[in-house]
Design an enzyme around this catalytic site. Sequence first.
Site, PDB file in Angstrom:
ATOM      1  N   SER A  14       0.838  -1.207   0.000  1.00 41.64           N
ATOM      2  CA  SER A  14       0.000   0.000   0.000  1.00 41.64           C
ATOM      3  C   SER A  14       0.869   1.253   0.000  1.00 41.64           C
ATOM      4  O   SER A  14       0.467   2.291  -0.538  1.00 41.64           O
ATOM      5  CB  SER A  14      -0.974   0.000   1.177  1.00 41.64           C
ATOM      6  OG  SER A  14      -0.314   0.168   2.398  1.00 41.64           O
ATOM      7  N   LEU A  93      16.796  -8.628   5.561  1.00 38.94           N
ATOM      8  CA  LEU A  93      17.923  -7.730   5.810  1.00 38.94           C
ATOM      9  C   LEU A  93      18.624  -7.465   4.473  1.00 38.94           C
ATOM     10  O   LEU A  93      18.906  -8.398   3.709  1.00 38.94           O
ATOM     11  CB  LEU A  93      18.898  -8.384   6.790  1.00 38.94           C
ATOM     12  CG  LEU A  93      19.976  -7.483   7.385  1.00 38.94           C
ATOM     13  CD1 LEU A  93      19.350  -6.394   8.256  1.00 38.94           C
ATOM     14  CD2 LEU A  93      20.964  -8.297   8.207  1.00 38.94           C
ATOM     15  N   HIS A 110       9.220   2.502   8.860  1.00 39.78           N
ATOM     16  CA  HIS A 110       8.901   1.603   9.972  1.00 39.78           C
ATOM     17  C   HIS A 110       7.688   2.183  10.702  1.00 39.78           C
ATOM     18  O   HIS A 110       7.612   3.395  10.898  1.00 39.78           O
ATOM     19  CB  HIS A 110      10.108   1.514  10.920  1.00 39.78           C
ATOM     20  CG  HIS A 110       9.895   0.582  12.059  1.00 39.78           C
ATOM     21  ND1 HIS A 110      10.009  -0.786  11.922  1.00 39.78           N
ATOM     22  CD2 HIS A 110       9.560   0.810  13.348  1.00 39.78           C
ATOM     23  CE1 HIS A 110       9.754  -1.366  13.088  1.00 39.78           C
ATOM     24  NE2 HIS A 110       9.470  -0.415  13.967  1.00 39.78           N
ATOM     25  N   GLU A 180       1.542   6.949   7.186  1.00 41.28           N
ATOM     26  CA  GLU A 180       2.637   6.489   6.308  1.00 41.28           C
ATOM     27  C   GLU A 180       2.366   6.909   4.868  1.00 41.28           C
ATOM     28  O   GLU A 180       3.269   7.342   4.148  1.00 41.28           O
ATOM     29  CB  GLU A 180       2.776   4.965   6.371  1.00 41.28           C
ATOM     30  CG  GLU A 180       3.284   4.443   7.693  1.00 41.28           C
ATOM     31  CD  GLU A 180       3.463   2.938   7.675  1.00 41.28           C
ATOM     32  OE1 GLU A 180       3.915   2.398   6.661  1.00 41.28           O
ATOM     33  OE2 GLU A 180       3.136   2.286   8.682  1.00 41.28           O
TER      34      GLU A 180
HETATM   35  C1  GRF Z   1       4.144  -0.653   6.774  1.00 41.53           C
HETATM   36  O1  GRF Z   1       3.501  -0.557   8.001  1.00 41.53           O
HETATM   37  C2  GRF Z   1       5.580  -0.226   6.904  1.00 41.53           C
HETATM   38  O2  GRF Z   1       5.781   0.749   7.880  1.00 41.53           O
HETATM   39  C3  GRF Z   1       6.263  -1.506   7.300  1.00 41.53           C
HETATM   40  O3  GRF Z   1       5.593  -2.511   6.608  1.00 41.53           O
HETATM   41  C4  GRF Z   1       4.277  -2.085   6.307  1.00 41.53           C
HETATM   42  C5  GRF Z   1       4.094  -2.227   4.841  1.00 41.53           C
HETATM   43  O4  GRF Z   1       2.763  -2.044   4.469  1.00 41.53           O
HETATM   44  N1  GRF Z   1       7.678  -1.454   7.045  1.00 41.53           N
HETATM   45  P1  GRF Z   1       2.359  -2.044   2.941  1.00 41.53           P
HETATM   46  O5  GRF Z   1       2.839  -3.354   2.325  1.00 41.53           O
HETATM   47  O6  GRF Z   1       3.008  -0.858   2.288  1.00 41.53           O
HETATM   48  O7  GRF Z   1       0.872  -1.974   2.939  1.00 41.53           O
END
Ligand code: GRF
Length: 244
Positions: A14, A93, A110, A180
Amino acid sequence: MSLPVAVFASGSGSNLQAILDYHAGLDAPPWRVELVVSDQEDAKVLQRGRHAAIRARFLPAAGRSSGDVAGETLDLLRSSEIGFVALAGYLRLIPAPVVAAFRERMVNIHPALLPAFGGKGMYGMRVHEAVLAAGATVTGPTVHFVDEEYDRGPIIAQWPVPVRAGDDPHTLATRVLRVEHLLYPRVVDQFGRALARGCRPAPFSPPGTAFLAHSRATVDLERAISAGFAARTGAAAHGNGERT
Ligand code: GRF
């Protein structure tokens, strides 16, 4: 010629979608998402990339040597002339030679305020469960440079999100993910613009930060994001339902 950007993800993607949607609303951006990479063959993020006519590659990592994965990753990035990499839910990683080749040109998002609630094994709902178990009242996404350890590189941007009474990991994850989707495309855009000009990106200051910082204690942050942030940036305040 625009700067080719790669997005690495293991799951839904997403955040990739948010980056693509944001990019589509820009006027002649000097960067583009050129490549999507996943370690999961059936990851939805690969479908999203293909749907947007972007090169989408499954790059298996499980059970392989780090050296092999590093070599294949570097070949792939070089063959697409990638100048910047955004990790968005990529659960592997990054091998050290890849980190070294993309130092300060690779970032990760994150879903908690690092350095808290990060590190190996801290992904997905585990992060939000830990935030709730700790009794934190504020959480939110962090964007940081990628180094040789999970979630450790220097922090670029953070955005506070309130923890509410009655939250469970899913309600919290949804609230953080919405932010995000606002934050990450803007960081990618800032890096894309700077690197396309051959510059180091300036320290990131999300539009609306001053407003949020000023009113954080009393204002409903979701309302602030919807009203203040969107008004300042012209951004859509709500993600489209397809992203999650
Ligand atoms: C998000 O919460 C991001 O912060 C973490 O993984 C998730 C990815 O979500 N690293 P998406 O696949 O972009 O919906």
